[in-house]
Design a protein around this motif. Structure first.
Motif, short mmCIF file in Angstrom:
data_model
loop_
_atom_site.label_atom_id
_atom_site.label_comp_id
_atom_site.label_asym_id
_atom_site.label_seq_id
_atom_site.Cartn_x
_atom_site.Cartn_y
_atom_site.Cartn_z
N LEU A 1 0.84 -1.21 0.00
CA LEU A 1 0.00 0.00 0.00
C LEU A 1 0.87 1.26 0.00
O LEU A 1 0.55 2.24 -0.68
CB LEU A 1 -0.92 -0.01 1.22
N SER A 2 1.96 1.24 0.75
CA SER A 2 2.87 2.38 0.75
C SER A 2 3.44 2.62 -0.65
O SER A 2 3.52 3.76 -1.13
CB SER A 2 4.00 2.15 1.75
N ASP A 3 3.82 1.53 -1.32
CA ASP A 3 4.32 1.64 -2.69
C ASP A 3 3.25 2.20 -3.63
O ASP A 3 3.53 2.98 -4.54
CB ASP A 3 4.78 0.27 -3.20
N ARG A 4 1.99 1.80 -3.38
CA ARG A 4 0.89 2.30 -4.21
C ARG A 4 0.77 3.82 -4.09
O ARG A 4 0.57 4.52 -5.08
CB ARG A 4 -0.42 1.63 -3.80
N SER A 5 0.93 4.32 -2.88
CA SER A 5 0.82 5.77 -2.69
C SER A 5 1.92 6.50 -3.46
O SER A 5 1.69 7.60 -3.98
CB SER A 5 0.89 6.12 -1.19
N ALA A 6 3.11 5.89 -3.54
CA ALA A 6 4.20 6.51 -4.30
C ALA A 6 3.86 6.57 -5.79
O ALA A 6 4.17 7.55 -6.48
CB ALA A 6 5.50 5.74 -4.08
N ILE A 7 3.21 5.53 -6.30
CA ILE A 7 2.78 5.53 -7.70
C ILE A 7 1.75 6.62 -7.93
O ILE A 7 1.79 7.37 -8.92
CB ILE A 7 2.21 4.15 -8.09
N VAL B 1 2.66 6.97 9.00
CA VAL B 1 2.15 8.26 9.48
C VAL B 1 3.02 9.40 8.97
O VAL B 1 2.52 10.44 8.52
CB VAL B 1 2.08 8.26 11.02
N LYS B 2 4.33 9.20 9.01
CA LYS B 2 5.26 10.23 8.52
C LYS B 2 5.07 10.46 7.02
O LYS B 2 5.04 11.61 6.55
CB LYS B 2 6.69 9.80 8.81
N LYS B 3 4.90 9.37 6.27
CA LYS B 3 4.72 9.50 4.84
C LYS B 3 3.41 10.21 4.51
O LYS B 3 3.34 11.03 3.58
CB LYS B 3 4.75 8.12 4.19
N LEU B 4 2.37 9.90 5.30
CA LEU B 4 1.08 10.57 5.09
C LEU B 4 1.22 12.08 5.27
O LEU B 4 0.70 12.88 4.47
CB LEU B 4 0.03 10.00 6.05
N ALA B 5 1.92 12.49 6.32
CA ALA B 5 2.13 13.91 6.58
C ALA B 5 2.89 14.57 5.42
O ALA B 5 2.58 15.70 5.03
CB ALA B 5 2.87 14.09 7.90
N GLU B 6 3.88 13.86 4.91
CA GLU B 6 4.67 14.40 3.79
C GLU B 6 3.82 14.57 2.54
O GLU B 6 3.93 15.58 1.81
CB GLU B 6 5.86 13.49 3.51
N VAL B 7 2.95 13.59 2.25
CA VAL B 7 2.11 13.68 1.06
C VAL B 7 1.10 14.82 1.22
O VAL B 7 0.85 15.59 0.28
CB VAL B 7 1.39 12.33 0.82
N LYS B 8 0.52 14.96 2.40
CA LYS B 8 -0.45 16.04 2.63
C LYS B 8 0.19 17.41 2.47
O LYS B 8 -0.46 18.38 2.07
CB LYS B 8 -1.05 15.91 4.04
N ALA B 9 1.50 17.49 2.79
CA ALA B 9 2.19 18.77 2.73
C ALA B 9 2.61 19.15 1.32
O ALA B 9 3.05 20.29 1.09
CB ALA B 9 3.43 18.72 3.64
N GLU C 1 -1.82 12.18 -8.35
CA GLU C 1 -3.09 11.87 -7.69
C GLU C 1 -2.91 11.95 -6.17
O GLU C 1 -2.93 10.95 -5.45
CB GLU C 1 -3.57 10.48 -8.12
N LYS C 2 -2.75 13.16 -5.68
CA LYS C 2 -2.48 13.37 -4.26
C LYS C 2 -3.60 12.85 -3.37
O LYS C 2 -3.35 12.17 -2.36
CB LYS C 2 -2.25 14.87 -4.00
#
Length: 379
Positions: free
Chosen positions: A326-332, A370-378, A338-339
């Motif tokens: 799922l983490s890899d999917r978010s990177a794609i 959680v850290k990655k989520l914060a980075e994507v939101k930012a 597609e933020k």
């Protein structure tokens, strides 16, 4: 291990000596076992005393047939209570490590090495266990220094190679500004070069690959891009040769993850794509090939193919390993612009991780999400 070691006919004579059990740690029903016998890396081997249900031996990492047979002997000796001196300290360290007490186990393993004669046949195995315990206790400087101190006493063997890898990994994990970090890396890197030199040590190919990986990282940490790439080329060529000799598809896919890391270090991801595409055709129920392809396609800019491969991996994966997919999917999704979709994927991953039994997901995994989520939101 399944493809190259457990099938060895030499192990047949031990068939009636133990009750054998293999557990899939991706399955939630096995969380009860993991609560009692923690698993931090794969594979991990336990020899368990059925009288008290305590671990007599816990050994992390792959092993040769000869190494397994020594583990069998150590477990049986501890079970019978016949160990004395250094062997008693080794047995106590194994027991503590099996109980999830790495710092205390490291002290026992250190005592075993100090009490043992120079030619002790368990020296290499004990050093491997000591360094693994120190790593688990987050005592990385002590791990690197113990490796420097003890490696000269270990004969050329798979244990020497594995202990060198572990010591170098510990040194490389020290903060960049650590006063002794660079010297520890240099010394252990030199030992790694010596271990890799002829006469070649007869050891599992994945162990040799692990040493290559640490050496490539050491060259990179030293700022030697050309040296790092030259080593990565040697590493990938070695792995391609081993894969070509594999007796069946399952044995060949053993090298897929190693080949992928080597190709990325070489900055040639396309070099491994055909092999991993073949692995997906050969093993249609295994989530690993499509998960790896998703990352490779993303790096190559083939984002539609990356998302489709990730879909296939998600349809097959379960347990804590699903979090990585799922983490890899978010990177794609981020790469596709597609933020909102990436945020939703990471939120799904965090919720799923929290739903798993605590023994099957680490807080470190959840914190990273959680850290990655914060980075994507930012973004």
């Amino acid at each position: 291990m399944r493809a190259y070691v457990f099938t060895d006919k030499a192990l047949a004579r031990h068939a009636g000596r133990f009750v054998w059990l293999e557990l899939n740690t991706d399955l939630e029903k096995n969380a009860v076992f993991q609560e009692k016998y923690p698993v931090e890396s794969w594979p991990t081997f336990f020899i368990i005393d059925p009288r008290e249900e305590k671990a007599l031996v816990r050994f992390a990492g792959s092993a040769t047939v000869a190494q397994l047979e020594k583990l069998f002997e150590d477990g049986e000796r501890a079970y019978l209570g016949k160990a004395e001196g250094a062997e008693a300290a080794l047995a106590w360290g194994d027991s503590l490590y099996g109980q999830g007490k790495p710092a205390e186990a490291a002290e026992a393993f250190s005592r075993a090495l100090a009490e043992a004669p120079a030619d002790w046949s368990r020296r290499g195995r004990t050093l491997e266990s000591l360094l693994t315990a120190l790593w688990g206790a987050k005592q990385t400087e002590a791990c690197a220094r113990k490796a420097m101190q003890e490696l000269p006493l270990v004969p050329r063997s798979p244990s020497l190679a594995n202990a060198t890898t572990m010591g170098l990994i510990c040194a490389l994990s020290l903060p960049p500004d650590h006063p002794a970090g660079k010297e520890l890396v240099r010394t252990l890197e030199a030992k790694a070069v010596e271990v890799m030199a002829p006469p070649l040590i007869d050891m599992p190919a994945d162990d040799r690959s692990g040493l290559y990986e640490a050496m490539v990282e050491a060259r990179s940490a030293a700022g030697d891009a050309a040296g790092s790439k030259a080593l990565a080329e040697q590493w990938l060529t070695f792995l391609e040769g081993e894969a070509a000799k594999a007796p069946n598809p399952e044995a060949r896919t053993v090298f897929d993850s190693h080949r992928m890391v080597a190709a990325l270090a070489l900055e040639e991801p396309m070099r491994v794509v055909p092999a991993i595409e073949q692995s997906e055709r050969d093993l249609p129920l295994d989530y690993n090939p499509p998960a790896r392809l998703a990352n490779l396609y993303r790096m190559l800019g083939r984002l539609d193919e990356a998302l489709a491969a990730n879909d296939r991996a998600l349809a097959r994966v379960q347990g804590s390993r699903r979090l990585r997919v799922l983490s890899d999917r978010s990177a794609i999704q981020v790469a596709r612009g597609e933020k909102d979709a990436a945020v939703k994927t990471l939120e799904e991953a965090i919720a799923y991780g929290k739903s798993l039994p605590e023994a099957q997901v680490s807080q470190r995994q959840l914190d990273a999400l959680v850290k990655k989520l914060a980075e994507v939101k930012a973004k």
